[in-house]
Design an enzyme around this catalytic site. Structure first.
Site, PDB file in Angstrom:
ATOM      1  N   LYS A 177      -1.655  -1.241  -3.995  1.00  0.00           N
ATOM      2  CA  LYS A 177      -2.618  -0.152  -4.114  1.00  0.00           C
ATOM      3  C   LYS A 177      -1.827   1.149  -4.178  1.00  0.00           C
ATOM      4  CE  LYS A 177      -6.229   2.520  -1.881  1.00  0.00           C
ATOM      5  NZ  LYS A 177      -6.858   2.930  -0.610  1.00  0.00           N
ATOM      6  N   TYR A 237       0.863  -1.186   0.000  1.00  0.00           N
ATOM      7  CA  TYR A 237       0.000   0.000   0.000  1.00  0.00           C
ATOM      8  C   TYR A 237       0.894   1.228   0.000  1.00  0.00           C
ATOM      9  CZ  TYR A 237      -3.916   2.983   1.668  1.00  0.00           C
ATOM     10  OH  TYR A 237      -4.882   3.952   1.817  1.00  0.00           O
TER      11      TYR A 237
END
Length: 312
Positions: free
Chosen positions: A175, A144
Protein backbone atom coordinates in the site's frame (compact mmCIF):
# COMPACT_ATOMS: atom_id res chain seq x y z
CA UNK A 1 -9.38 -19.90 1.64
CA UNK A 2 -8.22 -16.39 0.71
CA UNK A 3 -6.69 -15.83 -2.76
CA UNK A 4 -2.91 -15.46 -3.09
CA UNK A 5 -3.20 -11.67 -3.20
CA UNK A 6 -6.05 -9.43 -2.03
CA UNK A 7 -8.72 -9.18 -4.75
CA UNK A 8 -8.65 -6.11 -6.97
CA UNK A 9 -10.99 -3.39 -5.81
CA UNK A 10 -11.84 -0.79 -3.18
CA UNK A 11 -10.86 -1.24 0.47
CA UNK A 12 -11.94 0.94 3.37
CA UNK A 13 -9.41 1.35 6.20
CA UNK A 14 -12.04 1.08 8.92
CA UNK A 15 -12.07 3.64 11.72
CA UNK A 16 -12.41 2.60 15.37
CA UNK A 17 -15.41 3.86 17.33
CA UNK A 18 -15.48 4.77 21.01
CA UNK A 19 -18.04 5.62 23.67
CA UNK A 20 -17.62 8.79 25.72
CA UNK A 21 -15.57 6.84 28.27
CA UNK A 22 -13.27 5.74 25.41
CA UNK A 23 -14.31 2.08 25.51
CA UNK A 24 -14.91 0.42 22.14
CA UNK A 25 -18.29 1.10 20.55
CA UNK A 26 -18.89 -2.22 18.78
CA UNK A 27 -22.47 -1.35 17.83
CA UNK A 28 -21.25 1.64 15.81
CA UNK A 29 -18.52 -0.53 14.29
CA UNK A 30 -21.07 -3.13 13.19
CA UNK A 31 -23.32 -0.45 11.70
CA UNK A 32 -20.38 1.03 9.81
CA UNK A 33 -18.98 -2.24 8.48
CA UNK A 34 -22.44 -3.36 7.41
CA UNK A 35 -22.83 -0.19 5.32
CA UNK A 36 -19.38 -0.68 3.80
CA UNK A 37 -19.99 -4.36 3.04
CA UNK A 38 -23.28 -3.60 1.30
CA UNK A 39 -21.55 -0.98 -0.86
CA UNK A 40 -19.58 -3.63 -2.75
CA UNK A 41 -16.08 -3.09 -1.38
CA UNK A 42 -13.57 -5.87 -2.05
CA UNK A 43 -12.63 -5.95 1.61
CA UNK A 44 -11.68 -4.01 4.69
CA UNK A 45 -8.45 -2.91 6.29
CA UNK A 46 -8.69 -3.12 10.07
CA UNK A 47 -6.18 -1.19 12.20
CA UNK A 48 -4.69 0.78 9.37
CA UNK A 49 -3.64 4.35 10.09
CA UNK A 50 -7.29 5.39 10.41
CA UNK A 51 -8.05 2.54 12.80
CA UNK A 52 -6.08 3.96 15.75
CA UNK A 53 -4.11 0.75 16.20
CA UNK A 54 -1.53 2.39 18.53
CA UNK A 55 -4.42 3.29 20.84
CA UNK A 56 -5.76 -0.28 21.13
CA UNK A 57 -4.77 -3.17 23.35
CA UNK A 58 -3.94 -6.43 21.58
CA UNK A 59 -7.18 -7.95 22.83
CA UNK A 60 -9.15 -4.96 21.52
CA UNK A 61 -7.51 -5.29 18.13
CA UNK A 62 -8.64 -8.90 17.89
CA UNK A 63 -12.16 -7.97 18.99
CA UNK A 64 -12.42 -5.28 16.30
CA UNK A 65 -11.22 -7.72 13.62
CA UNK A 66 -13.63 -10.48 14.63
CA UNK A 67 -16.57 -8.06 14.92
CA UNK A 68 -15.86 -6.57 11.50
CA UNK A 69 -15.38 -10.01 9.95
CA UNK A 70 -18.77 -11.18 11.17
CA UNK A 71 -20.51 -8.19 9.58
CA UNK A 72 -18.52 -8.65 6.38
CA UNK A 73 -19.49 -12.32 6.18
CA UNK A 74 -23.15 -11.46 6.57
CA UNK A 75 -23.31 -8.56 4.13
CA UNK A 76 -20.20 -8.52 1.92
CA UNK A 77 -19.76 -9.93 -1.55
CA UNK A 78 -18.20 -13.40 -1.95
CA UNK A 79 -14.44 -13.30 -1.63
CA UNK A 80 -14.33 -10.09 0.41
CA UNK A 81 -11.35 -10.16 2.75
CA UNK A 82 -9.89 -8.59 5.88
CA UNK A 83 -6.43 -7.03 5.84
CA UNK A 84 -5.21 -6.38 9.38
CA UNK A 85 -2.68 -3.72 10.35
CA UNK A 86 0.07 -5.60 12.17
CA UNK A 87 2.97 -3.18 12.23
CA UNK A 88 4.86 -2.64 15.49
CA UNK A 89 8.24 -1.28 16.50
CA UNK A 90 9.81 -4.70 17.06
CA UNK A 91 9.92 -7.77 14.85
CA UNK A 92 8.74 -9.84 17.81
CA UNK A 93 5.57 -7.84 18.44
CA UNK A 94 4.83 -7.56 14.72
CA UNK A 95 4.84 -11.35 14.45
CA UNK A 96 2.66 -11.61 17.54
CA UNK A 97 0.15 -9.24 15.94
CA UNK A 98 0.20 -11.29 12.73
CA UNK A 99 -0.61 -14.45 14.69
CA UNK A 100 -3.36 -12.72 16.66
CA UNK A 101 -4.82 -11.31 13.45
CA UNK A 102 -5.04 -14.81 12.00
CA UNK A 103 -6.74 -16.06 15.18
CA UNK A 104 -9.32 -13.27 14.84
CA UNK A 105 -10.02 -14.18 11.22
CA UNK A 106 -7.88 -11.82 9.13
CA UNK A 107 -6.56 -12.98 5.76
CA UNK A 108 -3.57 -10.66 5.26
CA UNK A 109 -1.25 -8.50 7.36
CA UNK A 110 -0.46 -4.87 6.48
CA UNK A 111 2.92 -3.97 7.97
CA UNK A 112 4.54 -0.55 8.39
CA UNK A 113 8.27 -0.10 8.64
CA UNK A 114 9.47 0.25 12.25
CA UNK A 115 10.59 3.81 12.99
CA UNK A 116 11.76 3.84 16.60
CA UNK A 117 15.25 5.36 16.75
CA UNK A 118 14.87 6.41 13.15
CA UNK A 119 18.60 6.96 12.65
CA UNK A 120 19.14 3.22 13.07
CA UNK A 121 16.53 2.34 10.46
CA UNK A 122 18.91 1.95 7.55
CA UNK A 123 17.85 0.23 4.34
CA UNK A 124 19.42 -3.11 5.28
CA UNK A 125 17.75 -3.01 8.72
CA UNK A 126 14.31 -2.41 7.23
CA UNK A 127 14.89 -5.08 4.58
CA UNK A 128 15.84 -7.61 7.26
CA UNK A 129 12.78 -6.65 9.29
CA UNK A 130 10.42 -7.44 6.41
CA UNK A 131 12.30 -10.62 5.52
CA UNK A 132 12.05 -11.82 9.13
CA UNK A 133 8.35 -10.97 9.36
CA UNK A 134 7.55 -12.57 6.00
CA UNK A 135 9.39 -15.79 6.85
CA UNK A 136 7.43 -16.39 10.06
CA UNK A 137 4.07 -14.63 9.65
CA UNK A 138 1.20 -17.14 9.45
CA UNK A 139 -0.59 -14.90 6.93
CA UNK A 140 0.71 -13.17 3.78
CA UNK A 141 2.16 -9.68 4.23
CA UNK A 142 1.59 -6.39 2.43
CA UNK A 143 4.24 -3.68 2.82
CA UNK A 144 2.76 -0.40 4.01
CA UNK A 145 4.67 2.72 2.97
CA UNK A 146 3.45 5.86 4.74
CA UNK A 147 6.27 8.29 5.59
CA UNK A 148 3.82 10.51 7.49
CA UNK A 149 3.51 7.96 10.30
CA UNK A 150 7.01 6.42 10.19
CA UNK A 151 9.16 9.48 10.94
CA UNK A 152 9.68 10.11 7.24
CA UNK A 153 10.92 6.62 6.29
CA UNK A 154 10.08 6.12 2.61
CA UNK A 155 10.49 2.60 1.20
CA UNK A 156 11.63 2.82 -2.41
CA UNK A 157 10.54 0.75 -5.39
CA UNK A 158 13.74 -1.30 -5.47
CA UNK A 159 13.26 -2.47 -1.88
CA UNK A 160 9.63 -3.37 -2.48
CA UNK A 161 10.46 -5.35 -5.62
CA UNK A 162 13.40 -7.09 -3.93
CA UNK A 163 11.26 -8.08 -0.96
CA UNK A 164 8.55 -9.38 -3.29
CA UNK A 165 10.99 -11.54 -5.27
CA UNK A 166 12.75 -12.81 -2.14
CA UNK A 167 9.50 -13.75 -0.40
CA UNK A 168 7.25 -15.18 -3.11
CA UNK A 169 3.81 -16.00 -1.74
CA UNK A 170 4.67 -14.32 1.56
CA UNK A 171 5.08 -10.65 0.61
CA UNK A 172 2.11 -10.33 -1.74
CA UNK A 173 1.46 -6.62 -2.11
CA UNK A 174 1.97 -3.09 -0.91
CA UNK A 175 0.00 0.00 0.00
CA UNK A 176 1.57 3.27 -1.15
CA UNK A 177 0.24 6.21 0.84
CA UNK A 178 3.36 8.16 -0.12
CA UNK A 179 1.49 9.27 -3.25
CA UNK A 180 4.44 8.50 -5.53
CA UNK A 181 2.80 7.40 -8.77
CA UNK A 182 6.13 6.75 -10.43
CA UNK A 183 6.93 4.27 -7.67
CA UNK A 184 3.51 2.64 -8.02
CA UNK A 185 4.00 2.26 -11.78
CA UNK A 186 7.52 0.85 -11.41
CA UNK A 187 6.46 -1.78 -8.91
CA UNK A 188 3.28 -2.72 -10.77
CA UNK A 189 5.26 -3.37 -13.97
CA UNK A 190 8.55 -4.66 -12.53
CA UNK A 191 9.51 -7.69 -14.61
CA UNK A 192 11.49 -9.10 -11.68
CA UNK A 193 8.17 -9.78 -9.93
CA UNK A 194 6.88 -12.86 -11.72
CA UNK A 195 4.16 -13.92 -9.26
CA UNK A 196 0.91 -12.02 -8.50
CA UNK A 197 1.64 -8.88 -6.47
CA UNK A 198 -1.04 -6.36 -5.47
CA UNK A 199 0.00 -2.70 -5.57
CA UNK A 200 -2.57 -0.40 -3.95
CA UNK A 201 -2.90 3.36 -4.12
CA UNK A 202 -3.17 4.63 -0.56
CA UNK A 203 -5.41 7.68 -0.92
CA UNK A 204 -8.53 8.67 -2.81
CA UNK A 205 -6.91 11.69 -4.42
CA UNK A 206 -4.88 9.50 -6.77
CA UNK A 207 -7.26 6.55 -7.11
CA UNK A 208 -7.84 6.96 -10.86
CA UNK A 209 -4.21 7.85 -11.49
CA UNK A 210 -3.19 4.67 -9.71
CA UNK A 211 -5.51 2.55 -11.87
CA UNK A 212 -3.93 4.00 -15.00
CA UNK A 213 -0.50 3.14 -13.57
CA UNK A 214 -1.54 -0.47 -12.94
CA UNK A 215 -2.72 -0.55 -9.33
CA UNK A 216 -4.81 -3.32 -7.80
CA UNK A 217 -7.28 -0.74 -6.52
CA UNK A 218 -7.26 1.60 -3.56
CA UNK A 219 -7.13 1.53 0.22
CA UNK A 220 -8.47 4.97 1.06
CA UNK A 221 -9.79 6.76 4.14
CA UNK A 222 -12.55 8.51 2.17
CA UNK A 223 -13.97 5.08 1.28
CA UNK A 224 -15.30 5.06 4.84
CA UNK A 225 -17.49 8.03 3.91
CA UNK A 226 -18.42 7.30 0.28
CA UNK A 227 -17.57 3.68 -0.63
CA UNK A 228 -20.11 3.39 -3.45
CA UNK A 229 -18.55 6.31 -5.31
CA UNK A 230 -15.17 4.59 -5.15
CA UNK A 231 -16.71 1.36 -6.46
CA UNK A 232 -18.48 3.36 -9.21
CA UNK A 233 -15.21 5.02 -10.29
CA UNK A 234 -13.54 1.61 -10.65
CA UNK A 235 -16.48 0.38 -12.71
CA UNK A 236 -16.32 3.42 -15.01
CA UNK A 237 -12.59 2.96 -15.51
CA UNK A 238 -13.00 -0.74 -16.33
CA UNK A 239 -15.71 0.13 -18.86
CA UNK A 240 -13.44 2.67 -20.58
CA UNK A 241 -15.61 5.64 -19.56
CA UNK A 242 -12.62 7.77 -18.66
CA UNK A 243 -14.25 11.21 -18.77
CA UNK A 244 -16.92 10.11 -16.27
CA UNK A 245 -14.26 8.51 -14.08
CA UNK A 246 -12.27 11.77 -14.17
CA UNK A 247 -15.34 13.67 -13.00
CA UNK A 248 -15.78 11.36 -10.01
CA UNK A 249 -12.06 11.60 -9.28
CA UNK A 250 -12.42 15.38 -9.05
CA UNK A 251 -15.09 15.03 -6.37
CA UNK A 252 -13.10 12.38 -4.50
CA UNK A 253 -9.97 14.52 -4.55
CA UNK A 254 -11.86 17.44 -3.04
CA UNK A 255 -13.45 15.30 -0.33
CA UNK A 256 -10.18 13.57 0.47
CA UNK A 257 -8.38 16.89 0.97
CA UNK A 258 -11.09 18.12 3.36
CA UNK A 259 -10.89 14.91 5.39
CA UNK A 260 -7.08 15.00 5.51
CA UNK A 261 -7.22 18.44 7.10
CA UNK A 262 -9.77 17.25 9.66
CA UNK A 263 -7.75 14.14 10.64
CA UNK A 264 -8.86 10.74 11.93
CA UNK A 265 -11.34 12.20 14.42
CA UNK A 266 -12.68 14.43 11.66
CA UNK A 267 -13.48 11.44 9.48
CA UNK A 268 -15.50 9.96 12.32
CA UNK A 269 -17.12 13.34 12.89
CA UNK A 270 -18.20 13.30 9.24
CA UNK A 271 -19.69 9.82 9.65
CA UNK A 272 -21.68 11.04 12.64
CA UNK A 273 -22.75 14.22 10.82
CA UNK A 274 -23.91 12.60 7.58
CA UNK A 275 -24.83 9.04 8.66
CA UNK A 276 -25.75 9.60 12.31
CA UNK A 277 -23.56 7.03 14.02
CA UNK A 278 -20.21 6.90 15.76
CA UNK A 279 -20.07 10.13 17.73
CA UNK A 280 -16.89 11.55 16.18
CA UNK A 281 -14.69 10.49 19.11
CA UNK A 282 -11.13 9.17 19.23
CA UNK A 283 -9.02 8.08 22.12
CA UNK A 284 -6.98 10.86 23.61
CA UNK A 285 -4.83 12.65 22.70
CA UNK A 286 -6.61 12.78 19.30
CA UNK A 287 -9.83 14.01 20.87
CA UNK A 288 -13.09 14.68 19.03
CA UNK A 289 -14.45 16.66 16.09
CA UNK A 290 -17.96 18.05 16.43
CA UNK A 291 -20.64 19.04 13.95
CA UNK A 292 -19.48 22.66 13.81
CA UNK A 293 -16.38 21.53 11.90
CA UNK A 294 -18.63 20.90 8.91
CA UNK A 295 -20.05 24.40 8.64
CA UNK A 296 -19.20 26.46 5.58
CA UNK A 297 -17.81 25.44 2.20
CA UNK A 298 -16.08 22.27 3.40
CA UNK A 299 -19.28 20.95 4.93
CA UNK A 300 -21.25 21.86 1.81
CA UNK A 301 -18.77 19.94 -0.37
CA UNK A 302 -18.96 16.84 1.80
CA UNK A 303 -22.75 17.07 1.94
CA UNK A 304 -22.93 17.10 -1.86
CA UNK A 305 -20.74 14.04 -2.27
CA UNK A 306 -22.61 12.15 0.48
CA UNK A 307 -25.93 12.95 -1.22
CA UNK A 308 -24.57 11.47 -4.44
CA UNK A 309 -23.34 8.41 -2.52
CA UNK A 310 -26.82 7.88 -1.08
CA UNK A 311 -28.36 8.10 -4.57
CA UNK A 312 -26.31 5.15 -5.88
Amino acid sequence: MAPTTPPRGVYAPVVAFFHEDETLDLDALTTHVTRLAKSGVAGLVIQGSNGEAPHLLHSERQLVISTALEALKQHGKPGAVIIAGCGAQSTRETLQLCSEALEAGAHYALVLSPSYWVGAMKKDTITQFFNDVASKSPIPVLIYNFPGVTSGIDIDSDMISELATANVGKVVGCKLTCGNLGKLHRVAHDKRITEPFAVFAGKSDFFLHGLVAGSNGVIAAAANLVPKIHVKLLQLYDEGRLAEAQELQTYLGEADWILVKLGVAGLKGALHKYYEYGGGRSRRPLGSVGASAFDGEAGDALKRIVEYEKSL
